[in-house]
Motif scaffolding. Structure first.
Motif, PDB file in Angstrom:
ATOM      1  N   SER A  38      -0.364  13.482   5.001  1.00  0.00           N
ATOM      2  CA  SER A  38      -1.499  14.376   4.817  1.00  0.00           C
ATOM      3  C   SER A  38      -1.082  15.797   5.164  1.00  0.00           C
ATOM      4  O   SER A  38      -0.130  16.002   5.931  1.00  0.00           O
ATOM      5  CB  SER A  38      -2.659  13.947   5.725  1.00  0.00           C
ATOM      6  N   SER A  40      -3.139  17.610   6.780  1.00  0.00           N
ATOM      7  CA  SER A  40      -3.838  17.802   8.054  1.00  0.00           C
ATOM      8  C   SER A  40      -3.281  16.853   9.103  1.00  0.00           C
ATOM      9  O   SER A  40      -2.694  15.827   8.777  1.00  0.00           O
ATOM     10  CB  SER A  40      -5.328  17.521   7.878  1.00  0.00           C
ATOM     11  N   SER A  46     -11.543  11.533  14.297  1.00  0.00           N
ATOM     12  CA  SER A  46     -11.613  12.356  13.104  1.00  0.00           C
ATOM     13  C   SER A  46     -11.270  11.521  11.874  1.00  0.00           C
ATOM     14  O   SER A  46     -10.783  10.405  11.982  1.00  0.00           O
ATOM     15  CB  SER A  46     -10.650  13.543  13.210  1.00  0.00           C
ATOM     16  N   ILE A  48      -9.390  12.191   7.928  1.00  0.00           N
ATOM     17  CA  ILE A  48      -8.704  13.158   7.070  1.00  0.00           C
ATOM     18  C   ILE A  48      -8.286  12.510   5.757  1.00  0.00           C
ATOM     19  O   ILE A  48      -8.134  11.303   5.655  1.00  0.00           O
ATOM     20  CB  ILE A  48      -7.484  13.806   7.762  1.00  0.00           C
TER      21      ILE A  48
END
Length: 173
Positions: A38, A40, A46, A48
């Motif tokens: 990714s 991110s 979280s 993503i």
């Protein structure tokens, strides 16, 4: 606390829009880092967007969530992969997870771990299956009440009353 890492498909294995593959245990994040890329950084609590890869080849575009212990359903590190819901793609991603260090979870094992790690009491753990198997709105509502601790609160209130009575009896004796 269990020492191995488990994984399973958490949704019906059928052609659908989305499938969810859950991974629970100490190696969850390491397994994800081997098969997921990714732009991110995956941080605790979280979700993503990225891609599941195998030998640098993209398998699917997915969302991955990460819940750090003890703030997860099982009380362990948990990662969930939300992939496209085709049967073949779901099986392929689960196989990658298993090849990279997880073992296939037994039926009810995520709830069992939640119970063993103190995230659910026994009544709540049993209510998970009741909720899944509910056939009416009333059954679902009651199961959800138990999952939220309704039965446990009643049992604890009765237990407290019994202990108070026992204390009164002992004091009288």
């Amino acid at each position: 606390m269990s020492t191995d890492t488990i994984a399973a498909v958490g949704t019906a294995l059928s052609n659908s829009g989305i499938s969810i593959i859950r991974i629970s245990g100490k190696e969850s994040l390491n397994i994800i880092n081997k098969i997921f890329v990714s732009k991110s950084e995956l941080k605790p609590n979280s979700i993503i967007y990225g891609k599941i890869i195998e030998n640098s080849k993209v398998i699917d575009a997915v969302l991955v969530s990460y819940f750090e212990n003890p703030r997860s359903y099982t009380g362990e590190d948990v990662c969930e992969i939300n992939c496209h819901g085709g049967v073949q793609i779901t099986k392929k991603i689960l196989q990658l997870v298993l090849e990279n260090g997880a073992r296939l979870a037994e039926p009810g094992e995520f709830s069992k771990r939640a119970f063993l790690n103190g995230r659910l009491d026994l009544a709540q753990a049993e209510s998970v299956m009741d909720l899944i198997n509910s056939k009416t709105d009333k059954e679902a509502k009651e199961s959800l009440n138990q999952l939220n601790g309704g039965l446990s609160l009643e049992i604890n209130a009765i237990k407290k009353k019994l202990l108070d009575v026992m204390a009164d009896i002992e004091a009288t004796i």
